[in-house]
Motif scaffolding. Structure first.
Motif, PDB file in Angstrom:
ATOM      1  N   ASN A  12       0.829  -1.216   0.000  1.00  0.00           N
ATOM      2  CA  ASN A  12       0.000   0.000   0.000  1.00  0.00           C
ATOM      3  C   ASN A  12       0.857   1.257   0.000  1.00  0.00           C
ATOM      4  OD1 ASN A  12      -2.654  -1.095  -0.059  1.00  0.00           O
ATOM      5  ND2 ASN A  12      -2.429  -1.661   2.090  1.00  0.00           N
ATOM      6  N   ARG A  13       1.951   1.236   0.760  1.00  0.00           N
ATOM      7  CA  ARG A  13       2.828   2.408   0.790  1.00  0.00           C
ATOM      8  C   ARG A  13       3.522   2.587  -0.560  1.00  0.00           C
ATOM      9  NH1 ARG A  13       3.582   0.745   6.415  1.00  0.00           N
ATOM     10  NH2 ARG A  13       5.467  -0.409   5.874  1.00  0.00           N
ATOM     11  N   PHE A  14       3.930   1.481  -1.154  1.00  0.00           N
ATOM     12  CA  PHE A  14       4.525   1.560  -2.495  1.00  0.00           C
ATOM     13  C   PHE A  14       3.526   2.170  -3.475  1.00  0.00           C
ATOM     14  CE2 PHE A  14       5.549  -0.083  -6.696  1.00  0.00           C
ATOM     15  CZ  PHE A  14       6.895   0.228  -6.788  1.00  0.00           C
ATOM     16  N   ASN A  15       2.270   1.738  -3.400  1.00  0.00           N
ATOM     17  CA  ASN A  15       1.229   2.275  -4.285  1.00  0.00           C
ATOM     18  C   ASN A  15       0.975   3.757  -4.028  1.00  0.00           C
ATOM     19  OD1 ASN A  15       0.858  -0.189  -5.556  1.00  0.00           O
ATOM     20  ND2 ASN A  15      -0.746  -0.836  -4.155  1.00  0.00           N
ATOM     21  N   ILE A  16       1.074   4.179  -2.777  1.00  0.00           N
ATOM     22  CA  ILE A  16       0.920   5.598  -2.462  1.00  0.00           C
ATOM     23  C   ILE A  16       2.032   6.393  -3.129  1.00  0.00           C
ATOM     24  CG2 ILE A  16       1.069   7.313  -0.603  1.00  0.00           C
ATOM     25  CD1 ILE A  16      -0.423   5.229   1.180  1.00  0.00           C
ATOM     26  N   VAL A  17       3.259   5.903  -3.031  1.00  0.00           N
ATOM     27  CA  VAL A  17       4.389   6.581  -3.682  1.00  0.00           C
ATOM     28  C   VAL A  17       4.163   6.653  -5.185  1.00  0.00           C
ATOM     29  CG1 VAL A  17       6.861   6.381  -4.209  1.00  0.00           C
ATOM     30  CG2 VAL A  17       6.051   6.088  -1.854  1.00  0.00           C
ATOM     31  N   GLU A  18       3.673   5.580  -5.764  1.00  0.00           N
ATOM     32  CA  GLU A  18       3.375   5.583  -7.199  1.00  0.00           C
ATOM     33  C   GLU A  18       2.339   6.655  -7.542  1.00  0.00           C
ATOM     34  OE1 GLU A  18       4.667   3.345  -9.895  1.00  0.00           O
ATOM     35  OE2 GLU A  18       6.166   3.574  -8.315  1.00  0.00           O
ATOM     36  N   LEU A  19       1.317   6.788  -6.720  1.00  0.00           N
ATOM     37  CA  LEU A  19       0.300   7.828  -6.952  1.00  0.00           C
ATOM     38  C   LEU A  19       0.901   9.228  -6.854  1.00  0.00           C
ATOM     39  CD1 LEU A  19      -2.910   6.758  -4.984  1.00  0.00           C
ATOM     40  CD2 LEU A  19      -2.658   7.007  -7.451  1.00  0.00           C
ATOM     41  N   LEU A  20       1.752   9.420  -5.860  1.00  0.00           N
ATOM     42  CA  LEU A  20       2.323  10.749  -5.624  1.00  0.00           C
ATOM     43  C   LEU A  20       3.350  11.143  -6.676  1.00  0.00           C
ATOM     44  CD1 LEU A  20       2.658  10.712  -1.726  1.00  0.00           C
ATOM     45  CD2 LEU A  20       0.918  11.867  -3.126  1.00  0.00           C
ATOM     46  N   ARG A  21       3.788  10.202  -7.498  1.00  0.00           N
ATOM     47  CA  ARG A  21       4.693  10.556  -8.600  1.00  0.00           C
ATOM     48  C   ARG A  21       4.033  11.551  -9.541  1.00  0.00           C
ATOM     49  NH1 ARG A  21       7.311   5.665 -11.755  1.00  0.00           N
ATOM     50  NH2 ARG A  21       5.149   5.520 -12.345  1.00  0.00           N
ATOM     51  N   ASP A  22       2.723  11.460  -9.664  1.00  0.00           N
ATOM     52  CA  ASP A  22       1.999  12.352 -10.577  1.00  0.00           C
ATOM     53  C   ASP A  22       1.721  13.721  -9.972  1.00  0.00           C
ATOM     54  OD1 ASP A  22       1.952  10.355 -12.511  1.00  0.00           O
ATOM     55  OD2 ASP A  22       0.037   9.561 -11.805  1.00  0.00           O
ATOM     56  N   GLY A  23       1.986  13.883  -8.674  1.00  0.00           N
ATOM     57  CA  GLY A  23       1.782  15.175  -8.037  1.00  0.00           C
ATOM     58  C   GLY A  23       1.188  15.032  -6.657  1.00  0.00           C
ATOM     59  N   PRO A  24       1.163  16.133  -5.913  1.00  0.00           N
ATOM     60  CA  PRO A  24       0.648  16.124  -4.543  1.00  0.00           C
ATOM     61  C   PRO A  24      -0.823  15.726  -4.484  1.00  0.00           C
ATOM     62  CG  PRO A  24       1.845  18.160  -4.993  1.00  0.00           C
ATOM     63  CD  PRO A  24       1.678  17.450  -6.305  1.00  0.00           C
ATOM     64  N   LEU A  25      -1.167  15.053  -3.393  1.00  0.00           N
ATOM     65  CA  LEU A  25      -2.546  14.622  -3.172  1.00  0.00           C
ATOM     66  C   LEU A  25      -2.898  14.755  -1.696  1.00  0.00           C
ATOM     67  CD1 LEU A  25      -2.610  11.283  -5.228  1.00  0.00           C
ATOM     68  CD2 LEU A  25      -3.773  13.409  -5.832  1.00  0.00           C
ATOM     69  N   SER A  26      -4.175  14.899  -1.428  1.00  0.00           N
ATOM     70  CA  SER A  26      -4.654  14.897  -0.042  1.00  0.00           C
ATOM     71  C   SER A  26      -4.833  13.454   0.424  1.00  0.00           C
ATOM     72  CB  SER A  26      -5.991  15.633   0.050  1.00  0.00           C
ATOM     73  OG  SER A  26      -7.007  14.869  -0.579  1.00  0.00           O
ATOM     74  N   VAL A  27      -4.965  13.289   1.729  1.00  0.00           N
ATOM     75  CA  VAL A  27      -5.200  11.962   2.294  1.00  0.00           C
ATOM     76  C   VAL A  27      -6.454  11.350   1.668  1.00  0.00           C
ATOM     77  CG1 VAL A  27      -5.703  10.669   4.404  1.00  0.00           C
ATOM     78  CG2 VAL A  27      -4.137  12.597   4.485  1.00  0.00           C
ATOM     79  N   GLY A  28      -7.497  12.151   1.570  1.00  0.00           N
ATOM     80  CA  GLY A  28      -8.756  11.657   1.005  1.00  0.00           C
ATOM     81  C   GLY A  28      -8.606  11.204  -0.434  1.00  0.00           C
ATOM     82  N   GLY A  35      -8.641   2.795  -2.741  1.00  0.00           N
ATOM     83  CA  GLY A  35      -9.705   1.997  -2.136  1.00  0.00           C
ATOM     84  C   GLY A  35      -9.412   1.648  -0.683  1.00  0.00           C
ATOM     85  N   LEU A  36      -8.732   2.536   0.014  1.00  0.00           N
ATOM     86  CA  LEU A  36      -8.423   2.334   1.427  1.00  0.00           C
ATOM     87  C   LEU A  36      -9.284   3.259   2.266  1.00  0.00           C
ATOM     88  CD1 LEU A  36      -4.505   2.466   1.157  1.00  0.00           C
ATOM     89  CD2 LEU A  36      -5.933   0.417   1.286  1.00  0.00           C
ATOM     90  N   ASN A  37      -9.432   2.955   3.568  1.00  0.00           N
ATOM     91  CA  ASN A  37     -10.135   3.908   4.424  1.00  0.00           C
ATOM     92  C   ASN A  37      -9.156   4.990   4.857  1.00  0.00           C
ATOM     93  OD1 ASN A  37      -8.793   3.083   6.881  1.00  0.00           O
ATOM     94  ND2 ASN A  37     -10.133   1.281   6.906  1.00  0.00           N
ATOM     95  N   GLN A  38      -9.690   6.117   5.269  1.00  0.00           N
ATOM     96  CA  GLN A  38      -8.843   7.274   5.554  1.00  0.00           C
ATOM     97  C   GLN A  38      -7.885   7.046   6.725  1.00  0.00           C
ATOM     98  OE1 GLN A  38     -10.822  10.895   4.893  1.00  0.00           O
ATOM     99  NE2 GLN A  38      -9.132  12.158   5.596  1.00  0.00           N
ATOM    100  N   PRO A  39      -8.308   6.423   7.839  1.00  0.00           N
ATOM    101  CA  PRO A  39      -7.351   6.191   8.929  1.00  0.00           C
ATOM    102  C   PRO A  39      -6.180   5.287   8.497  1.00  0.00           C
ATOM    103  CG  PRO A  39      -9.587   5.953   9.736  1.00  0.00           C
ATOM    104  CD  PRO A  39      -9.674   6.079   8.239  1.00  0.00           C
ATOM    105  N   GLN A  40      -6.474   4.270   7.716  1.00  0.00           N
ATOM    106  CA  GLN A  40      -5.437   3.370   7.215  1.00  0.00           C
ATOM    107  C   GLN A  40      -4.465   4.134   6.313  1.00  0.00           C
ATOM    108  OE1 GLN A  40      -7.012   0.343   4.610  1.00  0.00           O
ATOM    109  NE2 GLN A  40      -5.292  -1.037   4.952  1.00  0.00           N
ATOM    110  N   THR A  41      -5.005   4.974   5.450  1.00  0.00           N
ATOM    111  CA  THR A  41      -4.186   5.784   4.553  1.00  0.00           C
ATOM    112  C   THR A  41      -3.302   6.731   5.348  1.00  0.00           C
ATOM    113  OG1 THR A  41      -5.897   5.645   2.862  1.00  0.00           O
ATOM    114  CG2 THR A  41      -4.248   7.369   2.592  1.00  0.00           C
ATOM    115  N   SER A  42      -3.862   7.362   6.375  1.00  0.00           N
ATOM    116  CA  SER A  42      -3.096   8.281   7.212  1.00  0.00           C
ATOM    117  C   SER A  42      -1.929   7.573   7.887  1.00  0.00           C
ATOM    118  CB  SER A  42      -4.001   8.925   8.267  1.00  0.00           C
ATOM    119  OG  SER A  42      -4.944   9.770   7.650  1.00  0.00           O
ATOM    120  N   LYS A  43      -2.147   6.354   8.344  1.00  0.00           N
ATOM    121  CA  LYS A  43      -1.065   5.594   8.985  1.00  0.00           C
ATOM    122  C   LYS A  43       0.057   5.306   7.989  1.00  0.00           C
ATOM    123  CE  LYS A  43      -3.815   3.381  12.569  1.00  0.00           C
ATOM    124  NZ  LYS A  43      -4.344   2.120  13.098  1.00  0.00           N
TER     125      LYS A  43
END
Length: 111
Positions: A12-28, A35-43
């Motif tokens: 999941n963290r690897f996938n987050i990094v992949e998403l952020l390659r395209d630019g900044p994003l909010s937690v939401g 497809g994660l819940n917000q508390p899990q994403t925040s962690k």
């Protein structure tokens, strides 16, 4: 660099990094796209921040995350030494294969 590898080892963290390659994003935004819940994403984002891979900026009541370049540049520099090793091995393999082709093309002329 161990913290970089440790943080990226979790899918999941690897996938987050992949998403952020395209630019900044909010937690939401990250949560919705993965497809994660917000508390899990925040962690996961907190682990990435602690590892120094991402930084966060507050914009009103939102937290915007973006990649930091420095850890990825360090990783690239570390990997460069391995690239050189593999390039040398591929060069030797290429030389060997060309020698085999020459021998195959001229079976009477064994050099």
């Amino acid at each position: 660099m161990n913290s970089t590898f440790s943080a990226l080892a979790e899918p999941n963290r690897f996938n987050i990094v992949e998403l952020l390659r395209d630019g900044p994003l909010s937690v939401g935004d990250v949560a919705v796209q993965l497809g994660l819940n917000q508390p899990q994403t925040s962690k996961h984002l907190r682990v990435l921040c602690d590892a120094g891979l991402v930084e966060v900026h507050a914009v009103a009541n939102r937290r915007i995350y973006k990649l930091r370049a420095a850890p990825f540049q360090e990783l690239d520099a570390w990997m460069e030494s391995y690239r050189r090793i593999w390039e040398e091995r591929f060069d030797r393999l290429d030389d060997y294969l060309q020698e085999l082709q020459r021998k195959e093309a001229n079976p009477d002329n064994k050099q």
